[in-house]
Design a protein around this motif. Structure first.
Motif, PDB file in Angstrom:
ATOM      1  N   GLU A  34       1.021  -1.189   0.082  1.00  0.00           N
ATOM      2  CA  GLU A  34      -0.003  -0.032   0.159  1.00  0.00           C
ATOM      3  C   GLU A  34       0.885   1.190   0.124  1.00  0.00           C
ATOM      4  O   GLU A  34       1.856   1.415   0.673  1.00  0.00           O
ATOM      5  CB  GLU A  34      -0.887   0.066   1.221  1.00  0.00           C
ATOM      6  N   GLU A  35       0.474   2.107  -0.812  1.00  0.00           N
ATOM      7  CA  GLU A  35       1.269   3.562  -0.849  1.00  0.00           C
ATOM      8  C   GLU A  35       0.228   4.440  -0.350  1.00  0.00           C
ATOM      9  O   GLU A  35      -0.916   4.697  -0.984  1.00  0.00           O
ATOM     10  CB  GLU A  35       1.711   3.548  -2.206  1.00  0.00           C
ATOM     11  N   ILE A  36       0.891   5.538   0.332  1.00  0.00           N
ATOM     12  CA  ILE A  36      -0.063   6.644   0.805  1.00  0.00           C
ATOM     13  C   ILE A  36       0.722   7.787   0.542  1.00  0.00           C
ATOM     14  O   ILE A  36       1.860   8.005   1.101  1.00  0.00           O
ATOM     15  CB  ILE A  36      -0.264   6.505   2.272  1.00  0.00           C
ATOM     16  N   ASP A  37       0.171   8.882  -0.208  1.00  0.00           N
ATOM     17  CA  ASP A  37       0.608   9.926  -0.692  1.00  0.00           C
ATOM     18  C   ASP A  37       0.360  10.967   0.508  1.00  0.00           C
ATOM     19  O   ASP A  37      -0.912  11.275   0.572  1.00  0.00           O
ATOM     20  CB  ASP A  37       0.066  10.397  -2.034  1.00  0.00           C
ATOM     21  N   ILE A  38       1.297  11.431   1.372  1.00  0.00           N
ATOM     22  CA  ILE A  38       0.916  12.175   2.145  1.00  0.00           C
ATOM     23  C   ILE A  38       0.452  13.746   2.038  1.00  0.00           C
ATOM     24  O   ILE A  38      -0.145  14.392   2.714  1.00  0.00           O
ATOM     25  CB  ILE A  38       1.975  12.380   3.340  1.00  0.00           C
ATOM     26  N   LEU A  39       0.339  14.148   0.510  1.00  0.00           N
ATOM     27  CA  LEU A  39       0.049  15.213   0.103  1.00  0.00           C
ATOM     28  C   LEU A  39      -1.263  15.102  -0.178  1.00  0.00           C
ATOM     29  O   LEU A  39      -1.924  16.192  -0.395  1.00  0.00           O
ATOM     30  CB  LEU A  39       0.888  15.809  -0.856  1.00  0.00           C
ATOM     31  N   CYS A  40      -2.075  14.113  -0.316  1.00  0.00           N
ATOM     32  CA  CYS A  40      -3.506  14.018  -0.566  1.00  0.00           C
ATOM     33  C   CYS A  40      -4.194  14.446   0.540  1.00  0.00           C
ATOM     34  O   CYS A  40      -3.850  14.294   1.831  1.00  0.00           O
ATOM     35  CB  CYS A  40      -4.018  12.625  -0.888  1.00  0.00           C
ATOM     36  N   GLN A  41      -5.189  15.284   0.280  1.00  0.00           N
ATOM     37  CA  GLN A  41      -6.141  15.983   1.370  1.00  0.00           C
ATOM     38  C   GLN A  41      -6.594  14.930   2.464  1.00  0.00           C
ATOM     39  O   GLN A  41      -6.604  15.234   3.754  1.00  0.00           O
ATOM     40  CB  GLN A  41      -7.258  16.732   0.898  1.00  0.00           C
ATOM     41  N   GLU A  42      -7.001  13.821   2.142  1.00  0.00           N
ATOM     42  CA  GLU A  42      -7.497  12.739   2.731  1.00  0.00           C
ATOM     43  C   GLU A  42      -6.471  12.240   3.753  1.00  0.00           C
ATOM     44  O   GLU A  42      -6.813  11.623   4.877  1.00  0.00           O
ATOM     45  CB  GLU A  42      -8.506  11.689   2.314  1.00  0.00           C
ATOM     46  N   ASN A  43      -5.498  12.679   3.641  1.00  0.00           N
ATOM     47  CA  ASN A  43      -4.155  11.871   4.262  1.00  0.00           C
ATOM     48  C   ASN A  43      -3.391  12.879   5.171  1.00  0.00           C
ATOM     49  O   ASN A  43      -2.362  12.932   5.424  1.00  0.00           O
ATOM     50  CB  ASN A  43      -3.211  11.481   3.513  1.00  0.00           C
ATOM     51  N   LYS A  44      -4.087  14.129   5.575  1.00  0.00           N
ATOM     52  CA  LYS A  44      -3.787  15.186   6.373  1.00  0.00           C
ATOM     53  C   LYS A  44      -3.026  14.594   7.709  1.00  0.00           C
ATOM     54  O   LYS A  44      -2.072  15.016   8.225  1.00  0.00           O
ATOM     55  CB  LYS A  44      -4.669  16.225   6.670  1.00  0.00           C
ATOM     56  N   LYS A  45      -3.558  13.480   8.347  1.00  0.00           N
ATOM     57  CA  LYS A  45      -3.226  12.993   9.580  1.00  0.00           C
ATOM     58  C   LYS A  45      -1.476  12.479   9.357  1.00  0.00           C
ATOM     59  O   LYS A  45      -0.783  12.758  10.261  1.00  0.00           O
ATOM     60  CB  LYS A  45      -4.054  12.038   9.943  1.00  0.00           C
ATOM     61  N   TRP A  46      -1.353  11.899   8.151  1.00  0.00           N
ATOM     62  CA  TRP A  46      -0.151  11.563   7.790  1.00  0.00           C
ATOM     63  C   TRP A  46       0.818  12.598   7.486  1.00  0.00           C
ATOM     64  O   TRP A  46       2.066  12.274   7.919  1.00  0.00           O
ATOM     65  CB  TRP A  46      -0.126  10.286   6.688  1.00  0.00           C
ATOM     66  N   PHE A  47       0.262  13.619   6.850  1.00  0.00           N
ATOM     67  CA  PHE A  47       1.314  14.836   6.583  1.00  0.00           C
ATOM     68  C   PHE A  47       1.705  15.344   7.875  1.00  0.00           C
ATOM     69  O   PHE A  47       3.092  15.763   8.055  1.00  0.00           O
ATOM     70  CB  PHE A  47       0.549  15.768   5.788  1.00  0.00           C
ATOM     71  N   ASP A  48       0.938  15.799   8.743  1.00  0.00           N
ATOM     72  CA  ASP A  48       1.027  16.111   9.993  1.00  0.00           C
ATOM     73  C   ASP A  48       2.248  15.223  10.643  1.00  0.00           C
ATOM     74  O   ASP A  48       3.056  15.934  11.444  1.00  0.00           O
ATOM     75  CB  ASP A  48      -0.281  16.196  10.773  1.00  0.00           C
ATOM     76  N   LEU A  49       2.164  14.006  10.779  1.00  0.00           N
ATOM     77  CA  LEU A  49       3.020  13.159  11.377  1.00  0.00           C
ATOM     78  C   LEU A  49       4.362  12.902  10.635  1.00  0.00           C
ATOM     79  O   LEU A  49       5.538  12.862  11.254  1.00  0.00           O
ATOM     80  CB  LEU A  49       2.521  11.828  11.467  1.00  0.00           C
ATOM     81  N   TYR A  50       4.467  12.936   9.202  1.00  0.00           N
ATOM     82  CA  TYR A  50       5.499  12.426   8.522  1.00  0.00           C
ATOM     83  C   TYR A  50       5.975  13.559   7.454  1.00  0.00           C
ATOM     84  O   TYR A  50       6.988  13.148   6.736  1.00  0.00           O
ATOM     85  CB  TYR A  50       5.284  11.247   7.944  1.00  0.00           C
ATOM     86  N   GLN A  51       5.756  14.788   7.602  1.00  0.00           N
ATOM     87  CA  GLN A  51       6.042  15.686   6.406  1.00  0.00           C
ATOM     88  C   GLN A  51       7.402  15.948   6.032  1.00  0.00           C
ATOM     89  O   GLN A  51       7.903  16.073   4.965  1.00  0.00           O
ATOM     90  CB  GLN A  51       5.377  16.898   6.699  1.00  0.00           C
ATOM     91  N   LEU A  52       8.395  15.750   7.209  1.00  0.00           N
ATOM     92  CA  LEU A  52       9.820  15.773   6.764  1.00  0.00           C
ATOM     93  C   LEU A  52      10.464  14.680   7.004  1.00  0.00           C
ATOM     94  O   LEU A  52      11.724  14.518   7.131  1.00  0.00           O
ATOM     95  CB  LEU A  52      10.279  16.824   8.077  1.00  0.00           C
ATOM     96  N   GLU A  53       9.767  13.533   7.186  1.00  0.00           N
ATOM     97  CA  GLU A  53      10.447  12.313   7.561  1.00  0.00           C
ATOM     98  C   GLU A  53      10.437  11.274   6.434  1.00  0.00           C
ATOM     99  O   GLU A  53      10.881   9.812   6.514  1.00  0.00           O
ATOM    100  CB  GLU A  53       9.970  11.550   8.795  1.00  0.00           C
ATOM    101  N   ILE A  54       9.624  11.432   5.423  1.00  0.00           N
ATOM    102  CA  ILE A  54       9.335  10.535   4.417  1.00  0.00           C
ATOM    103  C   ILE A  54      10.590  10.152   3.417  1.00  0.00           C
ATOM    104  O   ILE A  54      11.543  11.208   3.366  1.00  0.00           O
ATOM    105  CB  ILE A  54       8.042  10.997   3.362  1.00  0.00           C
TER     106      ILE A  54
END
Length: 112
Positions: free
Chosen positions: A61-81
């Motif tokens: 599974e691949e999750i694009d953290i920039l997608c609006q529905e993945n904001k939770k993951w963006f907040d958590l991993y924005q600088l760590e991907i």
């Protein structure tokens, strides 16, 4: 009657015919690898290349953290991907290589 069965031919072995229920059970027994990624990320591209070497041994599974529905993951991993999870467990961020994948998949296999 043939319409009730599907043919599965993974690269590493050939299975003649299995019912859809057996296929779902087989898929659910594979380790689930989740890669948190975004566009224009060279480390993410490298991680995908490594992970794809295991595509017959994992559910991917691949999750694009920039997608609006993945904001939770963006907040958590924005600088760590890229960030790698296996079976919903954090494994590593940044560089993903074969050594890490082999080690983690071996641990999961030993647990079974």
């Amino acid at each position: 009657m043939a319409s009730r069965f599907i043919q599965i031919l993974p690269r590493w072995r050939a299975i003649n015919y299995v019912s859809p229920n057996m296929y779902v059970k087989w898929l659910s027994s594979l380790p689930k690898v989740t890669l948190f990624t975004k566009k224009n990320c060279p480390l993410c591209d490298e991680a995908k290349e490594v992970i794809m070497q295991y595509r017959n041994q994992i559910e991917y599974e691949e999750i694009d953290i920039l997608c609006q529905e993945n904001k939770k993951w963006f907040d958590l991993y924005q600088l760590e991907i890229p960030v790698l999870h296996i079976n919903s467990k954090f494994i590593v961020n940044g560089h993903v290589d074969e050594k890490i994948m082999n080690k983690e998949l071996a641990v999961i296999q030993d647990d079974e």
